[in-house]
Scaffold this active site. Structure first.
Site, short mmCIF file in Angstrom:
data_model
loop_
_atom_site.label_atom_id
_atom_site.label_comp_id
_atom_site.label_asym_id
_atom_site.label_seq_id
_atom_site.Cartn_x
_atom_site.Cartn_y
_atom_site.Cartn_z
N CYS A 208 -38.73 -90.13 -29.61
CA CYS A 208 -37.51 -89.32 -29.65
C CYS A 208 -36.48 -89.84 -28.65
O CYS A 208 -35.27 -89.74 -28.87
CB CYS A 208 -37.83 -87.85 -29.37
SG CYS A 208 -38.54 -87.54 -27.73
N HIS B 240 -38.85 -83.00 -25.27
CA HIS B 240 -38.13 -83.64 -26.38
C HIS B 240 -36.73 -84.03 -25.93
O HIS B 240 -36.13 -83.38 -25.08
CB HIS B 240 -38.07 -82.64 -27.54
CG HIS B 240 -37.62 -83.20 -28.84
ND1 HIS B 240 -38.00 -84.44 -29.31
CD2 HIS B 240 -36.81 -82.68 -29.81
CE1 HIS B 240 -37.46 -84.65 -30.50
NE2 HIS B 240 -36.72 -83.59 -30.82
N ASN C 295 -30.97 -82.80 -33.02
CA ASN C 295 -32.40 -83.07 -32.94
C ASN C 295 -32.69 -84.34 -33.73
O ASN C 295 -32.35 -84.42 -34.91
CB ASN C 295 -33.17 -81.88 -33.54
CG ASN C 295 -34.66 -82.01 -33.39
OD1 ASN C 295 -35.20 -83.09 -33.16
ND2 ASN C 295 -35.36 -80.89 -33.51
#
Length: 601
Positions: free
Chosen positions: A297, A507, A530
């Site tokens: 990520c 994250h 995201n």
């Protein structure tokens, strides 16, 4: 400005130090001249003392001391003013003076390594419909299988139950494959009277990764699937096209590819990128990024932020010939230019068209093609994995590391909330030795720590001791956004199977935009993304259907929010700092990263 040297001619009145509009060169020259005058006057009085009688000795010595004292004070005034100017310059430029005492390293930041498969996404994703209006009718393949009724899929669209002749259903799917993905029916029912037959049509919209299981001649169900194949099949690649890495790829202790689990060819009938508009680069957008099963990520958030700038991604592929016409029907390979962090030089990574498959054999390991068939994210991720030493080497990292690889920029900053509740600035610059720490391409290796750092010049600068509150930091975020810096944010450390109000722990998210006093209100908002391409804040003031849009209609009219679970959402300033305690900043104007002839006016 001129120096007043009257005291050289006997004028006892010293020149007062200027207080404004003064250059540093003037200050230094005046200070040195004043020191010279002191020496000359003292020497003059000492000569008088030596040549005169004893009666004159006391007076000459007293005059020398008086003159020295008078001009020494003037010299000290200039020194004080010069020190003030140095401090002003440090504040303006963010320069860090050599420390008077050794500066201690900051606590290392945890590696961000959430993977898409790890966390539960509360909302049902809304898949964007692929446009088949330009599809070449000759490229539709119709595959008929018998199976035992079970199937695996990522998502399945509407199933339409129809009472009537199966032959009519078969005709319908062949005539309108853009609408229907498949027809399925009980095999022996095809021999029944037409009035007793029935079948089910699976709509293409919403269907993804559909694969019948337990196929074979003993199956009691039949399915006819319509699949688009943009490119001809390739059983293998010639050795001269292979990149030398794909066959040996491994992840988490498993060899990915072998005879029974080969790598995947997008657009060649293997269920990956089988769309009419398949291409490497089209209308590049952060929403092109959709994370797979690797915990990168940190990399994909960095890539997503870079995708905001027209030409920045194309620049990475600039050494690939005929990029706009690719992929071609024959074997393809792509050259991607990245930065080697050990030498800080640009290097080329050549990858072939094959994408890594999961060791379990059920799809891609890494990123998927975008909904409109763009492949650039898939190949950029593959190139970075090769560049760093393998998929395991990019399973966890920091956004700042990714930006260094992608842009060659050393000025990467981590802004972190401390125990006092305020934010400090950190970087890889060692203030004790006045040098950047040595890095390696893999974020798992090389120097992984951080040092207290001067703040970026844009936004106000400041020394490594400067701490900012949330309001002050938000205003700097707005300044960095205006300066075309790329920004990302990290959530609190923890398992990526956990989330708070839809915000996933451990994250990295991309900061797309910072807007203060939106539409003349006192509302401050931050637009986030995201990298999973789905999963947003729940019950936020400005989530897709949040109350803030109704409370401030002028804000809604100005920002025009899109209602879709596409991973993009708005946070109020207070919400942002509630969920995000770490900020990542690449202090480089991305418009400078793009060659002038490629920039949009």
């Amino acid at each position: 400005m001129r120096l007043n040297l009257g005291f050289l001619l006997g004028d006892p009145t010293p020149t007062p130090p200027p207080t404004s509009g003064v250059s540093d060169v003037y200050l230094l020259a005046t200070m040195l001249m004043t020191a010279l005058v002191i020496v000359l006057h003292v020497m003059s009085h000492l000569r008088n003392w030596k040549s005169g009688g004893s009666a004159q000795a006391g007076g000459a010595l007293k005059a020398a001391v008086s003159m020295a004292s008078q001009h020494t004070q003037e010299l000290l005034d200039y020194v004080a003013l010069l020190e003030k100017r140095v401090k002003e310059l440090e504040l303006a430029t963010g320069a860090v003076p050599p420390p008077k005492k050794k500066i201690e390293r900051a606590e290392d930041s945890p590696l961000l390594k959430s993977a898409h498969k790890a966390a539960s996404v509360p909302k049902v994703p809304i898949e964007k419909q692929i446009d088949y209006s330009s599809a070449d009718a000759s490229k539709w393949n119709f595959t008929e299988l018998t199976y035992k009724g079970s199937a695996r899929y990522i998502a399945v669209g509407k199933e339409e139950k129809v009472q009537g002749p199966i032959a009519e259903g078969l005709k319908k799917i062949r005539e309108t494959p853009a609408k229907y993905f498949a027809i399925k029916y009980q095999t022996d029912m095809a021999e029944w009277p037409a009035g007793e037959q029935e079948y089910r049509l699976i709509h293409r919209e919403g269907t993804k990764g559909y694969s019948p299981q337990n196929t074979g001649p003993d199956g009691w169900m039949t399915i006819l699937m319509a699949e688009y194949q943009r490119l001809p099949s390739l059983p293998s690649l010639p050795d001269e096209v292979k990149d030398g890495f794909t066959e040996e790829m491994a992840f988490q202790g498993y060899l990915l590819h072998h005879a029974k689990n080969p790598p995947l060819f997008p657009g060649r009938g293997q269920g990956i990128g089988d769309t009419p508009n398949l291409k490497i680069i089209g209308d590049i957008d952060p929403s092109d990024v959709s994370q797979g099963d690797v915990g990168d990520c940190w990399l994909l958030s960095a890539i997503s932020s870079l995708a905001e700038f027209d030409g920045a991604i194309a620049r990475l592929f600039r050494k690939t010939p005929n990029l706009k016409s690719m992929p071609r029907e024959g074997p393809n390979k792509y050259t991607i230019s990245l930065w080697d962090l050990a030498t800080w030089t640009e290097v080329d990574v050549v990858v072939d068209e094959r994408l890594a498959a999961k060791a379990t054999g059920d799809g891609l390991l890494g990123c998927s093609p975008s909904h409109d068939g763009e492949l650039w994210v898939c190949y950029l991720e593959k190139a970075v994995a090769i560049h760093c030493g393998g998929w395991d080497e990019i399973d966890g990292g920091q956004c700042t590391h990714a930006w260094s690889i992608l842009t060659g920029c050393k000025e990467q900053y981590t802004i972190r909330k401390g125990k006092t509740g305020k934010f400090g600035c950190l970087s890889k610059f060692n203030p004790n030795e006045r040098r950047w720490e040595a890095l390696e391409n893999s974020p798992q290796k090389g120097f992984r720590g951080l040092w207290p750092s001067a703040w970026p010049k844009v936004g106000g600068g400041g020394s490594y001791t400067l701490q900012l509150d949330e309001e002050e930091l938000f205003m700097r975020m707005c300044a960095w956004d205006d300066a075309n810096f790329v920004i990302a944010a990290g959530t609190k450390a923890g398992s990526d199977t956990q989330s708070t109000d839809g915000i996933v722990d451990g994250h990295a998210y991309t900061v797309l935009e910072c807007v203060n006093d939106v539409a003349g209100t006192d509302v401050d908002l931050i637009k986030m993304r995201n990298p999973w391409g789905k999963g947003e804040i729940e019950n936020g003031e400005f989530d897709d259907d949040g109350p803030g849009w109704q409370k401030y209609p002028q804000v809604k009219a100005f920002l025009k929010p899109v209602v879709a679970d596409d991973g993009i959402f708005w946070l109020s300033k207070d919400e942002f700092f509630k969920y995000f305690h770490t900020l990542y900043v690449c202090a480089k104007d991305m418009s400078d990263f793009i060659p002038a002839h490629e920039r949009k006016n």
